[in-house]
Scaffold this motif. Structure first.
Motif, short mmCIF file in Angstrom:
data_model
loop_
_atom_site.label_atom_id
_atom_site.label_comp_id
_atom_site.label_asym_id
_atom_site.label_seq_id
_atom_site.Cartn_x
_atom_site.Cartn_y
_atom_site.Cartn_z
N TRP A 143 -74.63 10.05 -23.31
CA TRP A 143 -75.71 9.44 -24.07
C TRP A 143 -77.07 9.89 -23.52
O TRP A 143 -77.18 10.37 -22.40
CB TRP A 143 -75.63 7.91 -24.03
CG TRP A 143 -75.39 7.27 -22.70
CD1 TRP A 143 -74.23 6.74 -22.23
CD2 TRP A 143 -76.35 7.09 -21.62
NE1 TRP A 143 -74.38 6.25 -20.96
CE2 TRP A 143 -75.68 6.45 -20.55
CE3 TRP A 143 -77.69 7.41 -21.46
CZ2 TRP A 143 -76.30 6.11 -19.35
CZ3 TRP A 143 -78.32 7.09 -20.26
CH2 TRP A 143 -77.63 6.45 -19.23
N ILE B 41 -81.45 8.51 -23.72
CA ILE B 41 -82.31 7.40 -24.08
C ILE B 41 -83.63 7.94 -24.61
O ILE B 41 -84.30 8.73 -23.94
CB ILE B 41 -82.58 6.48 -22.86
CG1 ILE B 41 -81.27 5.90 -22.32
CG2 ILE B 41 -83.52 5.35 -23.26
CD1 ILE B 41 -81.45 5.04 -21.08
N TYR C 60 -80.66 3.87 -26.92
CA TYR C 60 -79.54 4.73 -26.57
C TYR C 60 -79.13 5.56 -27.78
O TYR C 60 -78.97 5.04 -28.89
CB TYR C 60 -78.34 3.91 -26.10
CG TYR C 60 -78.45 3.45 -24.67
CD1 TYR C 60 -77.99 4.24 -23.62
CD2 TYR C 60 -79.00 2.21 -24.37
CE1 TYR C 60 -78.09 3.82 -22.30
CE2 TYR C 60 -79.10 1.76 -23.05
CZ TYR C 60 -78.65 2.58 -22.03
OH TYR C 60 -78.75 2.16 -20.73
N TYR D 263 -75.98 7.78 -28.62
CA TYR D 263 -74.65 8.06 -28.06
C TYR D 263 -74.14 9.45 -28.42
O TYR D 263 -73.25 9.97 -27.73
CB TYR D 263 -73.65 7.00 -28.52
CG TYR D 263 -73.92 5.65 -27.91
CD1 TYR D 263 -73.56 5.37 -26.60
CD2 TYR D 263 -74.56 4.64 -28.64
CE1 TYR D 263 -73.82 4.15 -26.01
CE2 TYR D 263 -74.83 3.41 -28.06
CZ TYR D 263 -74.46 3.16 -26.75
OH TYR D 263 -74.74 1.95 -26.17
N CYS E 256 -69.57 1.78 -23.92
CA CYS E 256 -69.74 3.23 -24.06
C CYS E 256 -69.08 3.80 -25.32
O CYS E 256 -69.37 4.93 -25.71
CB CYS E 256 -69.15 3.95 -22.84
SG CYS E 256 -70.09 3.71 -21.32
#
Length: 336
Positions: A267, A269, A273, A275, A309
Motif C-alpha cells: 500500500w 499513503i 491508504y 491498497y 490489509c
C-alpha cells in the motif's frame, strides 16, 4: 496296476485344471490392469477438459501444462515469466515498464506468494499469530553458534526476540523508535534500541527530539559488529522496507545476512491508504525483489497477513497489501 494308473491319470488331469485356472486368473488380471490404465487416462483427460472448459472468459483465464499425474494451473499474466524450473522470474525494468497495470500487479503478488527454495525444517519463533517469524533449521541456513540477530519493528511484542535468544543463544538487538521507550538491556541476550531504520542517517522530524533513524550499516558500525555476520535480519517497518532494502543492497550490508524475514507492504499513503498503487510503484517493488534474487535471496516461506490489509482488487480478486516472507541467502557456502 489298473487302479494305480487311474490315480495317476486323475492327478494329471487335476494339475492340468489347476494350471488352466491360474493361467485364466493371470490373463484376467492383466486385462483388468490394462483396462484400468486406459480408463484412468481417459478419466484424467476428462478432468482436465472439464477444468479448462469451466474457466472464466479470456482476459482472466487460467492455463495448464500437462505432466504425468500433475495439473499446473497458472494465471495467464504469469506466462512468459516462469523459467524451466517452474519458478517465477522478474524481468528487467525495460520489460516491467511496458506491462499493463493488471500484469504487473499479478507478477508482484505471484512472486511474493510463491517459494523459490526448499527448507526441510522450518522453525517458527514467537507468537503463532502476528509477531512470530521463521528461521530455516537446515544446516546451511540455521543460526550459528554465536548468532547475531537484528529485529526491527517491535510494537511492544518481543516474543520472537526472546524466543530466538532462548532457543539458539543468539545476541539479539531490537529496534523501534515508535514505542516511546528509552534504550535498555531487556535480558542477558536481548538489547532494545530506541532507533529506527532508514536509507539515510536522520532525525524525523529533523530535530534532536524526533525519531533517530539510522542505516543498517551505520547501526552495525556503532554496535561494533562490523566484522560479524547477521544470522537473522527481521524487518516489519510499515513500508519503510522499500527505502531500506535498496540502500542495504547497494551498500553490501545484505552480503553478510543469512536469513531475511520481511513484511512487505504494497500500500501507499496519499490522502489516505491506496491498497493498489499505480503500475510505476509496483515497478519499484519488483526491482527491489529482483535485486534480492540476484544476490542470492530466495523465499522459503510466505504468508498473507489479512485483517485490515486485505482488499478487493480492481481486477476482481481478493488480495492483501501485507505479505510476510522468509528468505535465505542461497549463494553463501556453509561455514563462511
Amino acid at each position: 496296476m489298473s487302479l494305480f494308473t487311474d490315480m495317476v491319470s486323475i492327478r494329471r488331469r487335476s494339475w492340468t485344471v489347476v494350471f488352466l485356472l491360474i493361467g485364466t486368473f493371470l490373463a484376467v488380471v492383466v486385462w483388468k490392469k490394462s483396462a484400468f490404465s486406459n480408463q484412468s487416462t481417459q478419466t484424467w483427460d476428462e478432468k482436465v477438459g472439464k477444468i479448462v472448459q469451466g474457466l472464466p472468459p479470456a482476459g482472466n483465464t487460467l492455463t495448464y501444462q500437462r505432466e504425468p499425474n500433475k495439473i499446473f494451473l497458472e494465471q495467464d499474466c504469469l506466462n512468459g515469466f516462469i523459467n524451466n524450473d517452474g519458478l517465477i522470474e522478474i524481468p528487467p525494468d525495460a520489460i516491467l515498464k511496458n506491462l499493463t497495470h493488471k500484469q504487473i500487479t499479478c507478477l508482484y503478488h505471484g512472486f511474493v506468494d510463491n517459494v523459490g527454495v526448499l527448507c526441510k525444517n522450518i522453525n517458527r519463533l514467537g507468537h503463532l499469530t502476528d509477531g512470530g517469524w521463521e528461521v530455516c533449521n537446515d544446516r546451511q541456513y540455521s543460526p550459528s553458534d554465536k548468532c547475531l540477530v537484528y529485529s526491527v519493528g517491535i510494537n511492544n511484542d518481543f516474543t520472537f526476540d526472546d524466543e530466538i535468544a532462548r532457543q539458539y543463544g543468539c545476541e539479539v538487538h531490537s529496534f523501534d523508535p515508535s514505542m516511546n521507550q528509552k534504550s535498555y538491556k531487556r535480558s542477558e541476550r536481548v538489547y532494545f534500541h530506541n532507533i529506527g531504520l532508514s536509507d539515510v542517517n536522520v532525525h524525523i522530524p529533523p530535530n534532536k527530539t524526533g525519531w533517530e533513524m539510522r542505516t543498517l550499516g551505520a547501526i552495525k558500525q556503532e554496535l561494533g559488529h562490523a566484522k560479524r555476520r547477521v544470522d537473522v535480519l527481521k524487518m516489519d517497518i510499515e513500508h519503510w522496507e522499500w527505502k531500506v532494502l535498496p540502500q542495504a543492497i547497494a551498500s553490501g550490508f545484505l552480503d553478510d545476512v543469512t536469513t531475511l524475514d520481511l513484511e512487505l507492504h504494497s500500500w501507499i499513503i496519499e490522502t489516505g491508504y491506496i491498497y493498489e498503487p499505480p503500475a510505476e510503484v509496483y515497478v519499484g517493488y519488483l526491482r527491489t525483489l529482483r535485486q534480492l534474487h540476484e544476490i542470492g535471496f530466495r523465499i522459503f516461506l510466505t504468508h498473507k497477513n489479512l485483517g485490515s490489509c486485505q482488499y478487493k482488487s480492481k481486477f476482481g480478486m481478493m488480495r492483501t497489501s501485507c505479505q510476510e516472507i522468509a528468505m535465505v541467502q542461497t549463494m553463501r557456502k556453509v561455514g563462511s
